[in-house]
Enzyme design. Structure first.
Site, PDB file in Angstrom:
ATOM      1  N   HIS A   1      33.871  11.663  70.145  1.00  0.00           N
ATOM      2  CA  HIS A   1      33.018  10.581  69.630  1.00  0.00           C
ATOM      3  C   HIS A   1      31.752  11.129  68.976  1.00  0.00           C
ATOM      4  O   HIS A   1      31.214  10.515  68.066  1.00  0.00           O
ATOM      5  CB  HIS A   1      32.680   9.602  70.753  1.00  0.00           C
ATOM      6  CG  HIS A   1      33.904   9.038  71.397  1.00  0.00           C
ATOM      7  ND1 HIS A   1      34.785   8.241  70.702  1.00  0.00           N
ATOM      8  CD2 HIS A   1      34.417   9.212  72.633  1.00  0.00           C
ATOM      9  CE1 HIS A   1      35.798   7.923  71.503  1.00  0.00           C
ATOM     10  NE2 HIS A   1      35.595   8.507  72.675  1.00  0.00           N
TER      11      HIS A   1
ATOM     12  N   CYS B   1      18.393 -12.591  67.222  1.00  0.00           N
ATOM     13  CA  CYS B   1      18.157 -13.623  66.203  1.00  0.00           C
ATOM     14  C   CYS B   1      19.111 -14.760  66.517  1.00  0.00           C
ATOM     15  O   CYS B   1      19.637 -14.822  67.643  1.00  0.00           O
ATOM     16  CB  CYS B   1      18.283 -13.068  64.780  1.00  0.00           C
ATOM     17  SG  CYS B   1      19.943 -12.630  64.239  1.00  0.00           S
ATOM     18  N   GLY B   2      19.341 -15.657  65.578  1.00  0.00           N
ATOM     19  CA  GLY B   2      20.205 -16.796  65.870  1.00  0.00           C
ATOM     20  C   GLY B   2      21.633 -16.375  66.149  1.00  0.00           C
ATOM     21  O   GLY B   2      22.241 -16.753  67.161  1.00  0.00           O
ATOM     22  N   THR B   3      22.172 -15.563  65.252  1.00  0.00           N
ATOM     23  CA  THR B   3      23.557 -15.100  65.400  1.00  0.00           C
ATOM     24  C   THR B   3      23.655 -13.688  65.956  1.00  0.00           C
ATOM     25  O   THR B   3      24.731 -13.265  66.390  1.00  0.00           O
ATOM     26  CB  THR B   3      24.248 -15.063  64.020  1.00  0.00           C
ATOM     27  OG1 THR B   3      23.478 -14.200  63.171  1.00  0.00           O
ATOM     28  CG2 THR B   3      24.351 -16.447  63.398  1.00  0.00           C
TER      29      THR B   3
ATOM     30  N   GLY C   1      22.232 -11.102  61.432  1.00  0.00           N
ATOM     31  CA  GLY C   1      21.222 -10.746  60.431  1.00  0.00           C
ATOM     32  C   GLY C   1      20.374  -9.577  60.898  1.00  0.00           C
ATOM     33  O   GLY C   1      20.150  -8.607  60.148  1.00  0.00           O
TER      34      GLY C   1
ATOM     35  N   ASP D   1      13.472 -12.765  65.930  1.00  0.00           N
ATOM     36  CA  ASP D   1      12.827 -13.745  65.050  1.00  0.00           C
ATOM     37  C   ASP D   1      12.606 -15.000  65.898  1.00  0.00           C
ATOM     38  O   ASP D   1      12.763 -14.972  67.132  1.00  0.00           O
ATOM     39  CB  ASP D   1      13.667 -13.988  63.777  1.00  0.00           C
ATOM     40  CG  ASP D   1      14.987 -14.716  64.046  1.00  0.00           C
ATOM     41  OD1 ASP D   1      15.325 -14.954  65.228  1.00  0.00           O
ATOM     42  OD2 ASP D   1      15.699 -15.041  63.072  1.00  0.00           O
TER      43      ASP D   1
END
Ligand code: RB5
Length: 145
Positions: free
Chosen positions: A132, A64-66, A69, A7
């Site tokens: 796994h 994105c920022g973090t 999201g 974003d």
């Protein structure tokens, strides 16, 4: 082929990653954002992850920022195992143990130097399979309920 998506907040980090992939000769498809004008991370996650699901791209790198999201959105897409990582160990083991096919990074959380280390290890670490694989199959089973 690597799918790249972000974003507006992740855009500057995505550009750093693009430069890095170009230097390494790694092919990529950039689904945007193409500048810092505000846009919505769920749709950006979908655009990039669709390329992975279709087989056009092997993995996605999402910013994105973090990183959170875009990872939440990516994990709603069938066939995507997205990991939001801020440390080297997690980026390595999410490949070895979870066969993660999307790496999510927070441009407001980590700097480009650390982020590129995570990209490097994520792209160059193989899935271990074995026990796994059973667990990854269970994830797919839950996804298909
Ligand atoms: C955008 O301001 C920000 O909310 C987004 O980039 C991301 O951090 C969301 O998880």
């Amino acid at each position: 082929m690597i799918a790249l998506g972000s974003d507006h907040a992740g855009f500057p980090l995505k550009e750093e990653i693009k430069e890095y992939l170009e230097q390494k000769g790694v092919a990529f498809k950039d689904v945007g954002a193409y500048d810092t004008s505000s846009c919505d991370y769920p749709y950006q996650a979908k655009k990039a992850c669709d390329l992975v699901v279709s087989g056009e791209c092997e993995k996605a790198i999402l910013c994105c920022g973090t990183g959170i999201g875009i990872s939440i959105a990516a994990n709603k897409i069938k066939g995507i195992r997205a990991a939001c990582c801020t440390d080297y160990f997690s980026a390595k083991y999410t490949r070895m143990h979870n066969d993660a096919n999307a790496l999510c990074l927070g441009a407001r959380v980590i700097g480009p130097g650390a982020a590129l280390e995570l990209v490097e290890v994520f792209l160059n670490t193989a899935f271990e399979g074995g026990r796994h694989q059973r667990r990854v199959d269970q994830i797919t089973e839950i996804e298909n309920l």
